[in-house]
Design a protein around this motif. Structure first.
Motif, mmCIF file in Angstrom:
data_model
loop_
_atom_site.group_PDB
_atom_site.id
_atom_site.type_symbol
_atom_site.label_atom_id
_atom_site.label_comp_id
_atom_site.label_asym_id
_atom_site.label_seq_id
_atom_site.Cartn_x
_atom_site.Cartn_y
_atom_site.Cartn_z
ATOM 1 N N UNK A 62 57.262 22.393 23.563
ATOM 2 C CA UNK A 62 58.239 23.234 22.871
ATOM 3 C C UNK A 62 58.626 24.428 23.730
ATOM 4 N N UNK A 63 59.904 24.787 23.690
ATOM 5 C CA UNK A 63 60.372 25.965 24.399
ATOM 6 C C UNK A 63 60.523 27.165 23.482
ATOM 7 N N UNK A 64 60.304 26.920 22.182
ATOM 8 C CA UNK A 64 60.432 27.965 21.161
ATOM 9 C C UNK A 64 59.250 27.867 20.206
ATOM 10 N N UNK A 65 59.216 28.780 19.222
ATOM 11 C CA UNK A 65 58.149 28.764 18.219
ATOM 12 C C UNK A 65 58.028 27.397 17.548
ATOM 13 N N UNK A 66 56.779 26.983 17.319
ATOM 14 C CA UNK A 66 56.521 25.774 16.534
ATOM 15 C C UNK A 66 56.460 26.200 15.064
ATOM 16 N N UNK A 67 57.246 25.519 14.217
ATOM 17 C CA UNK A 67 57.357 25.936 12.816
ATOM 18 C C UNK A 67 56.731 24.968 11.828
ATOM 19 N N UNK A 68 56.507 23.726 12.237
ATOM 20 C CA UNK A 68 55.838 22.787 11.331
ATOM 21 C C UNK A 68 55.242 21.635 12.127
ATOM 22 N N UNK A 69 54.159 21.089 11.583
ATOM 23 C CA UNK A 69 53.439 19.974 12.209
ATOM 24 C C UNK A 69 53.037 18.991 11.111
ATOM 25 N N UNK A 70 53.183 17.697 11.383
ATOM 26 C CA UNK A 70 52.734 16.664 10.430
ATOM 27 C C UNK A 70 51.980 15.597 11.206
ATOM 28 N N UNK A 71 50.924 15.063 10.611
ATOM 29 C CA UNK A 71 50.116 14.068 11.315
ATOM 30 C C UNK A 71 50.229 12.716 10.614
ATOM 31 N N UNK A 72 50.292 11.647 11.401
ATOM 32 C CA UNK A 72 50.385 10.292 10.833
ATOM 33 C C UNK A 72 49.035 9.885 10.250
ATOM 34 N N UNK A 125 67.493 25.680 14.257
ATOM 35 C CA UNK A 125 66.039 25.504 14.263
ATOM 36 C C UNK A 125 65.606 24.540 13.149
ATOM 37 N N UNK A 126 64.512 23.853 13.393
ATOM 38 C CA UNK A 126 64.003 22.879 12.423
ATOM 39 C C UNK A 126 62.728 23.464 11.816
ATOM 40 N N UNK A 127 62.699 23.566 10.490
ATOM 41 C CA UNK A 127 61.604 24.289 9.823
ATOM 42 C C UNK A 127 60.557 23.389 9.192
ATOM 43 N N UNK A 128 60.889 22.107 8.983
ATOM 44 C CA UNK A 128 59.961 21.254 8.235
ATOM 45 C C UNK A 128 59.990 19.833 8.776
ATOM 46 N N UNK A 129 58.808 19.194 8.773
ATOM 47 C CA UNK A 129 58.739 17.794 9.218
ATOM 48 C C UNK A 129 57.654 17.066 8.432
ATOM 49 N N UNK A 130 57.909 15.792 8.133
ATOM 50 C CA UNK A 130 56.960 14.948 7.401
ATOM 51 C C UNK A 130 57.109 13.503 7.870
#
Length: 328
Positions: free
Chosen positions: A72-82, A117-122
């Motif tokens: 990432x070149x910017x702040x990480x805003x969300x993480x999801x694990x499989x 920016x992307x704030x959420x991931x699932x």
């Protein structure tokens, strides 16, 4: 409710691996041995949730992660694990969605269909074959993690402002989303229907209960509300006057804990009180009473994200000073 008297509040492990606020954290999938954390320092760290040796000399401290993931070149805003723990997805200020191989330590895909920016991931779909992302460009994108297609399978454009939070509930084939337009939306993917609950304030967090009957939504009026998903009726509000809970400015995540018997949320310190510390609040779902209030410690002004591990009976909070604290 006596069941929650023993909500875990003992600090077991402090992770001091990041040098920027922690914006996202998740336990690895069952049994939740590890924690993935994403920070404003642009890195994602993998660390053991609880120290491997159970020393009785007080809480353990870890200063270096098992693995660092840096793309990432910017702040990480969300993480999801499989669910197989082999892959995880991350999003942030890059406007991209990153798919990672846990063991190799690198990205296997980068989708760049968002305009902000992307704030959420699932993860969603059978075998976590779909990645869902929500962005400040007001759209939700669905990506095919199995094909080499770099265009989204589907785009959901209903939000009128930043999509701040997502929760995929696979048993009901639905995606819950929260947006700064003050709405929580639930997309029924099978029926192609969308339902909407209107709040007077920006929504920073959404979560479905395990059975899919209730929706938990955090809003910037220092309230966490639990709604009936079928008719939108308010079942319970948490964070009443006098409880000291505060969330008026920042994106704060809340989750269900203890088999949906407890609601857990981070908070902000009072901006008027320079010495105030942020706390994590746990409420009984039925009574709305505070069953635990855990201070995040000196110098911590915000706990923006929390995660609960059902198997381990432990939970973690991500703090503005870059630390992560695990309680059992």
């Amino acid at each position: 409710m006596t069941a929650n008297k023993s909500f875990p509040t003992e600090l077991a492990h402090t992770l001091k691996t990041h040098n920027g606020p922690v914006n996202a954290l998740t336990f690895s999938s069952y049994p939740g041995t590890y924690i993935l954390t994403g920070s404003s320092d642009r890195a994602i760290h993998l660390t053991r949730a609880l120290p491997s040796s159970n020393s009785k000399t007080g809480p353990a401290e870890t200063t270096s992660p098992i693995q660092k993931y840096e793309a990432h070149g910017y702040s990480v805003l969300d993480v999801a694990v499989a669910s197989d723990n082999a892959r995880f997805a991350s999003v942030g200020g890059d406007r991209q969605v990153f798919l990672w191989d846990v063991e190799q330590g690198g990205t296997t895909r980068r989708w760049s269909g968002h305009g902000a920016r992307v704030e959420a991931v699932q993860f969603a779909g059978e075998g976590d074959s779909v990645v869902v992302s929500g962005s400040a460009d007001t759209t939700i994108n669905l990506w095919d993690a199995r094909s080499n297609n770099y265009k989204p399978i589907q785009t959901l454009p209903e939000a009128g402002d930043t999509v701040s939070s997502l929760h995929v509930h696979m048993p009901t084939y639905s995606i819950a989303s929260g947006s700064y337009d003050g709405r929580a939306r639930i997309y029924d993917i099978r029926m192609g229907r969308t339902s909407e609950d209107v709040f007077a304030h920006p929504v920073t967090s959404v979560r479905c209960s395990a059975d899919g009957n209730a929706l938990l939504a955090s809003t910037l009026d220092s309230r966490v509300r639990m709604l009936d998903r079928t008719d939108g009726k308010l079942l319970k509000a948490f964070g009443q006057e006098g409880q000291g809970y505060r969330n008026s400015e920042l994106r704060i995540r809340s989750v269900f804990a203890r088999g949906d018997a407890v609601v857990l949320s981070g908070s902000e310190a009072d901006p008027a009180d320079k010495g105030a510390e942020a706390a994590v609040f746990a409420w009984d779902v039925l009574s709305g009473e505070v069953v635990a209030k855990v201070s995040a410690g000196r110098g911590v002004r915000v706990v923006s994200c929390v995660a609960w591990n059902e198997k381990g009976g432990c939970w973690a909070g991500g703090c503005s000073d870059g630390s992560v604290k695990v309680y059992q």
